[in-house]
Motif scaffolding. Structure first.
Motif, mmCIF file in Angstrom:
data_model
loop_
_atom_site.group_PDB
_atom_site.id
_atom_site.type_symbol
_atom_site.label_atom_id
_atom_site.label_comp_id
_atom_site.label_asym_id
_atom_site.label_seq_id
_atom_site.Cartn_x
_atom_site.Cartn_y
_atom_site.Cartn_z
ATOM 1 N N THR A 166 21.302 0.131 -24.607
ATOM 2 C CA THR A 166 20.641 1.230 -23.946
ATOM 3 C C THR A 166 19.167 0.886 -23.865
ATOM 4 O O THR A 166 18.179 0.804 -23.153
ATOM 5 N N THR A 167 18.813 1.380 -25.431
ATOM 6 C CA THR A 167 17.386 1.367 -25.793
ATOM 7 C C THR A 167 17.293 0.992 -27.337
ATOM 8 O O THR A 167 18.395 1.050 -28.096
ATOM 9 N N ILE A 168 15.928 0.712 -27.493
ATOM 10 C CA ILE A 168 15.714 0.344 -28.890
ATOM 11 C C ILE A 168 14.672 1.314 -29.286
ATOM 12 O O ILE A 168 13.664 1.470 -28.931
ATOM 13 N N ILE A 183 15.629 -3.529 -35.903
ATOM 14 C CA ILE A 183 16.815 -2.419 -35.460
ATOM 15 C C ILE A 183 17.272 -3.171 -34.223
ATOM 16 O O ILE A 183 18.776 -3.069 -34.241
ATOM 17 N N ALA A 184 16.609 -3.950 -33.384
ATOM 18 C CA ALA A 184 17.263 -4.748 -32.428
ATOM 19 C C ALA A 184 18.239 -5.611 -32.901
ATOM 20 O O ALA A 184 19.218 -5.770 -32.008
ATOM 21 N N TYR A 185 17.979 -6.302 -33.778
ATOM 22 C CA TYR A 185 18.879 -7.295 -34.379
ATOM 23 C C TYR A 185 20.347 -6.492 -34.711
ATOM 24 O O TYR A 185 21.348 -7.185 -34.472
ATOM 25 N N GLN A 186 20.132 -5.414 -35.273
ATOM 26 C CA GLN A 186 21.449 -4.746 -35.537
ATOM 27 C C GLN A 186 22.128 -4.349 -34.506
ATOM 28 O O GLN A 186 23.277 -4.660 -34.342
ATOM 29 N N ILE A 198 24.356 -6.377 -20.803
ATOM 30 C CA ILE A 198 23.392 -5.568 -19.877
ATOM 31 C C ILE A 198 22.682 -4.682 -20.847
ATOM 32 O O ILE A 198 22.738 -3.820 -21.575
ATOM 33 N N VAL A 199 21.143 -4.703 -20.422
ATOM 34 C CA VAL A 199 20.215 -4.147 -21.320
ATOM 35 C C VAL A 199 19.111 -3.333 -20.477
ATOM 36 O O VAL A 199 18.864 -3.557 -19.532
ATOM 37 N N GLY A 200 18.828 -2.220 -21.310
ATOM 38 C CA GLY A 200 18.054 -1.208 -20.786
ATOM 39 C C GLY A 200 16.504 -1.678 -20.899
ATOM 40 O O GLY A 200 16.188 -2.825 -21.228
ATOM 41 N N PRO A 206 11.306 -6.297 -29.597
ATOM 42 C CA PRO A 206 12.786 -6.268 -29.688
ATOM 43 C C PRO A 206 13.833 -6.842 -28.771
ATOM 44 O O PRO A 206 14.525 -7.482 -28.880
ATOM 45 N N LEU A 207 13.292 -6.897 -27.528
ATOM 46 C CA LEU A 207 13.957 -7.510 -26.391
ATOM 47 C C LEU A 207 14.090 -8.948 -26.609
ATOM 48 O O LEU A 207 15.045 -9.747 -26.452
ATOM 49 N N GLN A 208 13.008 -9.543 -27.311
ATOM 50 C CA GLN A 208 12.829 -11.100 -27.509
ATOM 51 C C GLN A 208 14.141 -11.353 -28.620
ATOM 52 O O GLN A 208 14.891 -12.426 -28.595
ATOM 53 N N VAL A 209 14.620 -10.409 -29.357
ATOM 54 C CA VAL A 209 15.431 -10.582 -30.464
ATOM 55 C C VAL A 209 16.861 -10.396 -29.767
ATOM 56 O O VAL A 209 17.630 -11.141 -29.944
#
Length: 442
Positions: A166-168, A183-186, A198-200, A206-209
């Protein structure tokens, strides 16, 4: 032995919360001893800093309107423990909690005996009970909310049909990392080989991760703002309006009772998840299910109006990312009248930043208070917090009232017809407040 509901809860809540070295091996062993119930269900796995619960609620309602029996696993609970495992929004019974606890109990005791680090944690036990329950066939599809992070969360043993992030944002940095990409990697740890993701609305770094992890796993990726679009159409009569488009599917006027443009993002994630679920299962897309599902969705504690006269709202914003969203909402849609914000925050959160941010809204007065934290977690001391926060335009905090029930009475006496009382800072705090304010009056 466990015979009663209270005994079951005492056993579950008496377990350790965390182990020194997080691992999924213990969870896998635990479930295998149970007969691998996680491998007998169809699931959608939902991670993210904020928005998991609301996205799950939107998706559950859409799928229910489509005639499916929908299981869900959420945390934390607001009123009663049983809420964590539900079917079509109805929590499982006390008797079922006892039965499931009795099933896992001997395995937990055996793992306590043979594992060097001891047996399962509290959350691992609850997760195992959820898998065990849904493996019995109580739902057509199970929506599983990640507890913390993703990569090493005990729910991450599941092989879902679909993954949702949903969000990072900033939360649990002592566990998940001190940068958004870490955090995104986790969170991206829930991405499974060839399973669509599906990503918010997520910042670029973080999106690149997430994109990198999805590419590595050969997982199709759909990102809000790229493969599907949402446009907020504003707030009116305590409803948020928005439009949505994805491929050939377009909706010009959708409405939701969940307030805030961030909720339209969560609704968009749910709609895209439904479209993808239909595609994977060769089901026809039912537009009426989407329209009704979104309109009917309620989610307790998410900018929830619990009183009209005076206007009292509760919101579980418990980290700086969520407070940022609330501040935007207040500054955009609640400029009339005065807003009294009663805040109780856990000490292990960025409490000072949360208070400072809330105080930036022109027509806001912040009142700090204290509540009983869950287990060993303490609420931030309001007086110490007041001293710590930087002064915004003279004074950030207008009052400190340690007893929150007293604070409620003091503020309510000040409210005029145009004013609003917003109670926020912690899901645990608003859970206590909600019980208190909605309890039948003698």
């Amino acid at each position: 032995m466990i015979e009663t509901y209270d005994q079951a809860l005492s056993f579950i809540h008496g377990r350790t919360k965390f182990k020194k070295i997080p691992t999924l091996k213990r969870m896998r062993r635990f479930l295998d001893e149970l007969g691998a119930p996680d491998k007998k269900i169809k699931a959608i796995h939902i991670a993210g800093t904020n928005g998991k619960g609301s996205t799950l609620a939107f998706l559950r309602n859409i799928l229910q309107n489509d005639g499916l029996k929908v299981g869900s696993f959420t945390s934390p609970f607001l009123i009663k423990f049983n809420e964590r495992i539900s079917v079509n929004g109805v929590p499982i019974s006390d008797e079922t909690i006892v039965r499931l606890t009795k099933q896992v109990y001997p395995i937990v005791k055996e793992l306590d005996r043979i594992l060097p680090e001891g047996g399962p944690t509290e959350f691992e036990i609850i997760t195992a009970m959820m898998f065990q329950y849904f493996s019995e066939g109580h739902a057509d599809i199970v929506l599983i909310e990640v507890g913390l992070g993703g990569l090493l969360d005990s729910t991450n043993v599941v092989m879902p049909e679909l993954s949702v992030i949903t969000t990072i944002g900033w939360d649990h940095m002592h566990i998940l990392g001190d940068t958004l990409p870490k955090i995104a990697y986790q969170k991206a740890g829930i991405i499974k080989p060839a399973v669509p993701v599906i990503v918010g609305k997520i910042p670029e770094a973080p999106l690149q991760v997430i994109e990198h992890v999805a590419q590595k796993h050969d997982s199709p990726l759909m990102v809000l703002g790229k493969q599907f679009l949402v446009r907020d159409l504003g707030f009116k009569n305590w409803q948020q309006r928005f439009s949505f488009s994805s491929g050939s599917q377009t909706f010009e006027q959708l409405t939701t009772q969940l307030i805030g443009d961030y909720q339209t993002n969560n609704a968009a994630l749910a709609i895209q998840s439904y479209l993808e679920y239909c595609r994977l299962n060769k089901r026809p897309v039912n537009q009426a299910s989407i329209i009704s599902g979104i309109r009917q969705t309620k989610w307790a504690g998410r900018f929830e109006k619990i009183s009209n006269s005076p206007t009292i709202v509760i919101d579980g914003a418990h980290n700086i990312s969520a407070v940022n969203e609330i501040v935007t909402l207040l500054a955009t849609d609640f400029t009339k009248g005065h807003i009294y914000v009663l805040m109780g925050v856990l000490a292990d959160k960025q409490a000072d930043k949360m208070v400072e941010k809330m105080a930036t809204v022109k027509n806001v007065s912040v009142v700090l208070t204290k509540f009983k934290g869950p287990g060993k977690r303490q609420a931030a001391n309001p007086e110490a917090l007041e001293k710590k926060v930087e002064s915004q335009k003279g004074q950030t905090v207008t009052d400190v009232i340690e007893n929150w029930q007293e604070a409620l009475q003091v503020i309510q006496q000040k409210l005029t017809a145009d004013d609003m009382l917003l109670i926020t800072g912690s899901l645990y705090f608003i859970s206590d407040v909600r019980k208190y304010l909605l309890a039948p009056q003698n």
